[in-house]
Structures are given as C-alpha cells and as structure tokens.
Design a protein around this motif. Structure first.
Motif, PDB file in Angstrom:
ATOM      1  N   PHE A  56       0.671  -1.352   0.113  1.00 50.33           N
ATOM      2  CA  PHE A  56       0.000   0.104  -0.087  1.00 50.33           C
ATOM      3  C   PHE A  56       1.057   1.552   0.401  1.00 50.33           C
ATOM      4  O   PHE A  56       0.365   2.765  -0.054  1.00 50.33           O
ATOM      5  N   PHE A  57       1.725   1.276   0.314  1.00 55.75           N
ATOM      6  CA  PHE A  57       3.053   2.206   0.370  1.00 55.75           C
ATOM      7  C   PHE A  57       4.345   2.387  -0.328  1.00 55.75           C
ATOM      8  O   PHE A  57       4.896   1.371  -0.593  1.00 55.75           O
ATOM      9  N   ASP A  58       4.605   3.766  -1.340  1.00 57.06           N
ATOM     10  CA  ASP A  58       5.361   3.589  -1.828  1.00 57.06           C
ATOM     11  C   ASP A  58       6.614   3.811  -1.207  1.00 57.06           C
ATOM     12  O   ASP A  58       7.470   4.349  -0.183  1.00 57.06           O
ATOM     13  N   PRO A  59       7.464   2.535  -1.736  1.00 53.73           N
ATOM     14  CA  PRO A  59       9.034   2.331  -0.856  1.00 53.73           C
ATOM     15  C   PRO A  59       9.889   3.075  -0.721  1.00 53.73           C
ATOM     16  O   PRO A  59      10.925   3.358  -0.406  1.00 53.73           O
ATOM     17  N   ALA A  60      10.054   4.349  -1.442  1.00 50.34           N
ATOM     18  CA  ALA A  60      10.956   4.982  -1.707  1.00 50.34           C
ATOM     19  C   ALA A  60      10.477   5.982  -1.124  1.00 50.34           C
ATOM     20  O   ALA A  60      11.623   7.161  -0.838  1.00 50.34           O
ATOM     21  N   ARG A  61       9.226   6.247  -0.383  1.00 52.11           N
ATOM     22  CA  ARG A  61       8.797   7.326   0.330  1.00 52.11           C
ATOM     23  C   ARG A  61       8.668   7.176   2.056  1.00 52.11           C
ATOM     24  O   ARG A  61       9.393   7.739   3.570  1.00 52.11           O
ATOM     25  N   TYR A  62       8.290   5.937   2.457  1.00 54.35           N
ATOM     26  CA  TYR A  62       8.166   5.167   3.639  1.00 54.35           C
ATOM     27  C   TYR A  62       8.320   4.310   4.231  1.00 54.35           C
ATOM     28  O   TYR A  62       9.419   3.488   3.446  1.00 54.35           O
ATOM     29  N   ARG A  63       9.009   3.905   5.485  1.00 54.74           N
ATOM     30  CA  ARG A  63       9.488   2.746   6.562  1.00 54.74           C
ATOM     31  C   ARG A  63       8.268   1.691   6.973  1.00 54.74           C
ATOM     32  O   ARG A  63       7.829   2.740   7.457  1.00 54.74           O
ATOM     33  N   VAL A  64       8.165   1.572   6.609  1.00 56.91           N
ATOM     34  CA  VAL A  64       7.010   0.804   6.981  1.00 56.91           C
ATOM     35  C   VAL A  64       6.821  -0.437   7.884  1.00 56.91           C
ATOM     36  O   VAL A  64       8.299  -1.395   7.197  1.00 56.91           O
ATOM     37  N   ILE A  65       6.350  -0.639   8.854  1.00 60.80           N
ATOM     38  CA  ILE A  65       6.954  -2.071  10.028  1.00 60.80           C
ATOM     39  C   ILE A  65       5.612  -2.512  10.069  1.00 60.80           C
ATOM     40  O   ILE A  65       4.528  -1.733  10.415  1.00 60.80           O
ATOM     41  N   LEU A  66       5.895  -4.122  10.041  1.00 60.71           N
ATOM     42  CA  LEU A  66       5.057  -4.939  10.209  1.00 60.71           C
ATOM     43  C   LEU A  66       4.863  -5.612  10.618  1.00 60.71           C
ATOM     44  O   LEU A  66       5.676  -6.201  11.043  1.00 60.71           O
ATOM     45  N   PHE A  67       4.309  -6.426  12.060  1.00 58.77           N
ATOM     46  CA  PHE A  67       4.859  -7.257  12.967  1.00 58.77           C
ATOM     47  C   PHE A  67       3.141  -7.804  13.342  1.00 58.77           C
ATOM     48  O   PHE A  67       2.092  -7.348  12.966  1.00 58.77           O
ATOM     49  N   ASP A  68       3.424  -9.592  14.078  1.00 58.77           N
ATOM     50  CA  ASP A  68       2.412  -9.633  14.212  1.00 58.77           C
ATOM     51  C   ASP A  68       2.108  -9.406  15.916  1.00 58.77           C
ATOM     52  O   ASP A  68       3.194  -9.866  16.635  1.00 58.77           O
ATOM     53  N   GLN A  69       0.915  -9.219  16.243  1.00 59.88           N
ATOM     54  CA  GLN A  69       0.459  -9.076  17.695  1.00 59.88           C
ATOM     55  C   GLN A  69       0.721 -10.339  18.475  1.00 59.88           C
ATOM     56  O   GLN A  69       0.817 -11.795  17.986  1.00 59.88           O
ATOM     57  N   ARG A  70       0.443 -10.543  20.011  1.00 56.21           N
ATOM     58  CA  ARG A  70       0.867 -11.891  20.655  1.00 56.21           C
ATOM     59  C   ARG A  70      -0.050 -12.861  20.364  1.00 56.21           C
ATOM     60  O   ARG A  70      -1.440 -12.426  20.043  1.00 56.21           O
ATOM     61  N   GLY A  71       0.623 -13.933  19.899  1.00 59.25           N
ATOM     62  CA  GLY A  71      -0.190 -14.877  20.427  1.00 59.25           C
ATOM     63  C   GLY A  71      -0.415 -15.898  18.968  1.00 59.25           C
ATOM     64  O   GLY A  71      -0.745 -16.926  18.539  1.00 59.25           O
ATOM     65  N   CYS A  72       0.510 -14.652  18.039  1.00 64.67           N
ATOM     66  CA  CYS A  72      -0.161 -15.267  16.495  1.00 64.67           C
ATOM     67  C   CYS A  72       0.629 -15.129  15.236  1.00 64.67           C
ATOM     68  O   CYS A  72       1.697 -14.494  15.207  1.00 64.67           O
ATOM     69  N   GLY A  73       0.605 -15.755  14.330  1.00 67.18           N
ATOM     70  CA  GLY A  73       1.833 -15.698  13.118  1.00 67.18           C
ATOM     71  C   GLY A  73       3.392 -16.204  13.445  1.00 67.18           C
ATOM     72  O   GLY A  73       3.460 -17.274  14.151  1.00 67.18           O
TER      73      GLY A  73
END
Length: 363
Positions: A71-88
C-alpha cells in the motif's frame, strides 16, 4: 448447458497494485514481556530513513503478510509490519503453545504497550503514521487516544468498534432458530448474504447451545483436551470459526478456496484469540473509543470502508464519524468503496494507496 465461466470469480485485487512486491529489509523477534516470554515478530520494508508507518493487522489474531507493504511508496515510507501476541510468527502462539500460555498477558493494554516498545526498539522517536484495518482500526484508535503525541496520521479501514451488537450481527444471527428454520430471517446478521457459509459455522454447535454461539465456541476452546478426539474437536471448531470470517470478508469469496483461514496453525490461533478478546469485550471500558474521540481531534484521520462489508458493517464507520463530528474531529477523508471487508479487494486497495500517496510529508 449454461456457461457461467464469464462470471467474475472473485473481488480480490489482481493488477491494481501500484507498488511491487518486495522483500523485507530486515526482520526480527523482539521480547516484550515475561511469564510468558512474549516475543513479537516484525519486518521492515521501504526506505529505512523514510516516514515511519506502523501497520496494525486485524483479528485479533490475524497476523501480517508481506503483501501489506504494497500500500506504501517504498521510496517514501519506512513500513513496519508485526504480528501481535499469540499469532503469526510471534512467540508463543496459541496454535503451538496452547491458549493457557499464549493468551496469558494478552489484552488490549498489552498490545498498546507492545506498539510503544516496538517503536522505541526500532528507533522511531517522532510521530508516525498508524495504518490499521478491522481490529487493527480498533487498536489504532485506542493507541492514538492514549498516545496522541506519537501519531501523525490515522489511516483506518473497515472500522470495528466491537460493541455487542456488532458481534451478534456476525456470530449469532439466526443461530437460535436455525434448527427449525435455517433460512428464516429471525434476526439481523451476516448469514443473510452468506447462507451457504453460515451452515457449517452454526452446525458445529449443538442446537441446545446455539443461544450464545460465541460462548459455545469459547467453551470448546477452553476445554483442556484429554485425547486426540478432543484436539480434533477443537481444531474443527477453530477452522469453522476461521473459515466463516475468511469467507464473508470478501464480497465475492474465492471459489472453494478458504486459503490460510483453513490452515490448522492459523485457525487455532485466530479463532481462539478472537474468542478470548470478544469474551472480555475487547478489554476496553464501555464506550472507551467514542467517549474519548476528542483526544484525536488534532490527528488527521482517513477512513475507508466497503459498502458491502458483512464482517464490520458500514454502520460502524457511521457511528465513529458521528462521534468524531460531535467532538470537532471530523475525518480528513472518508471513502466508501464498492467492496466487502477485506483490505485486498480492488477498490479498497486503490483507495488506501491513494490516501498514502496523498498525505502531506512529515517534517
């Protein structure tokens, strides 16, 4: 013979992505708690020096996937994805360690604290964009209300307020009268649009226990398995819960392909975390979001909601926007897409990407 091959088979995104799939710059496990030792799995995408975006996944228990970085322009944004407790890929998971371990110290307060811990560990010291859908929209709102100094922008999709009426719409419906009249509309609910998917969800529970479907499912999840038959019963219940939500998330579900929602590890974590949070009213005080919405009046908030959403009906966005307007915090934008609940439906992908492209640059 009538040929239906030309009918649209799914509403999910195909060629609408503006930004390509990419590998994560880096990833890791961050210990955020003890007893049990909860560790969050995280990934970073885009420009390491870019504007930070914290992505909050749905569920609770839904986990992130690399596609969410698109969803995000990789030249502009620093994108952080993470899995919440108990999953992923976080540890411990409900699927691997069981609910007695992975659901200990797993509440909304803990998840809010985890976001702060993660941003500190990753060196995010200023304001960040917070991007969340479904339960992720709930968590984003709670985080912003409690820590407005951390949030530059809220971008929310598929608003979920988690009131009892919202949960009954999705999980209760006509279940109490289903045995006598399975196709009668005796109560409002998602089942009206998805009767074929509703059948296995309801029939997993015995007729005598269908007056409270969420409680009946949670009773199965809470029962300590004594043997393989009990473990199979729990897996079947978790899969029925998970596939029901996965199916109705898309306006046109992929034909005969529930995807990750039917996978044992995903379903066991997803269903049991959701049941845990729902049984405790999301671990929020009554009216906590709408009563405190004035605290985010200065934060530009963008909302995207599918008109045909049957997981979180559009009325939830309407209630939120009414509360925001009453507090002098009208949203910066509000887009209603011809889509269902999933973030991966074409119009919703286009709307969310356009919002992120159009945000004023930070600093």
């Amino acid at each position: 013979m009538i040929d239906f091959s030309g009918l649209q088979q799914a509403s999910t995104v195909r060629d609408e992505w503006k930004y390509p799939a990419a590998a994560a710059n880096r990833s890791g496990l961050l210990q955020v708690d003890h007893a049990p030792d909860h560790k969050l799995y995280w990934e970073e995408y885009g420009d390491p020096a870019g504007e930070p975006v914290m992505v909050l996944h749905g569920g609770p228990g839904g986990a992130c996937a690399p596609v969410m970085a698109r969803f995000f322009d990789p030249a502009r944004y620093r994108v952080i994805l993470f899995d919440q407790r108990g999953c992923g890929k976080s540890e411990p998971t409900v699927a691997a360690a069981g609910p007695a371990v992975a659901l200990t110290r797993n509440t909304t307060d803990h998840l809010v604290a985890d976001i702060r811990t993660l941003r500190d560990a990753l060196g995010i010291s200023g304001r960040m964009h917070v991007f969340g859908g479904s339960w992720g929209s709930t968590l984003a709102l709670v985080y912003a209300i409690r820590h407005p100094e951390d949030v530059a922008t809220l971008v929310l999709r598929g608003i979920f307020l988690g009131d009892r009426e919202d949960l009954l719409y999705m999980y209760q419906g006509n279940a109490a009268t289903y045995a006598e009249a399975p196709f009668s509309i005796t109560a409002p609910g998602s089942y009206v649009a998805y009767p074929e998917a509703w059948k296995p969800f309801v029939e997993t529970i015995a007729p005598a226990e269908r007056d409270d479907m969420m409680a009946a499912y949670k009773a199965i999840f809470d029962r300590a398995p004594r043997d393989d038959a009990d473990r199979l019963r729990q897996l079947q219940a978790a899969t029925a819960w998970s596939v029901w939500e996965g199916t109705i998330s898309s306006m046109i579900p992929p034909a005969d392909d529930p995807g990750k929602f039917a996978e044992a590890a995903f379903a066991l974590s997803f269903a049991q975390i959701e049941a845990h949070f729902f049984a405790h009213e999301l671990f929020l005080a009554p009216g906590e979001i709408v009563d405190n919405i004035g605290r985010i009046a200065a934060i530009p908030t963008h909302i995207v909601h599918g008109r045909f959403d049957q997981v979180c009906p559009l009325t939830q966005a309407s209630r939120l926007i009414e509360a925001m307007a009453g507090a002098g915090a009208a949203p910066a934008s509000f887009a209603i897409t011809n889509a269902g609940h999933s973030a991966m439906e074409a119009q919703t992908v286009l709307a969310l990407t356009a919002i992120m492209d159009g945000l004023p640059r930070l600093g």
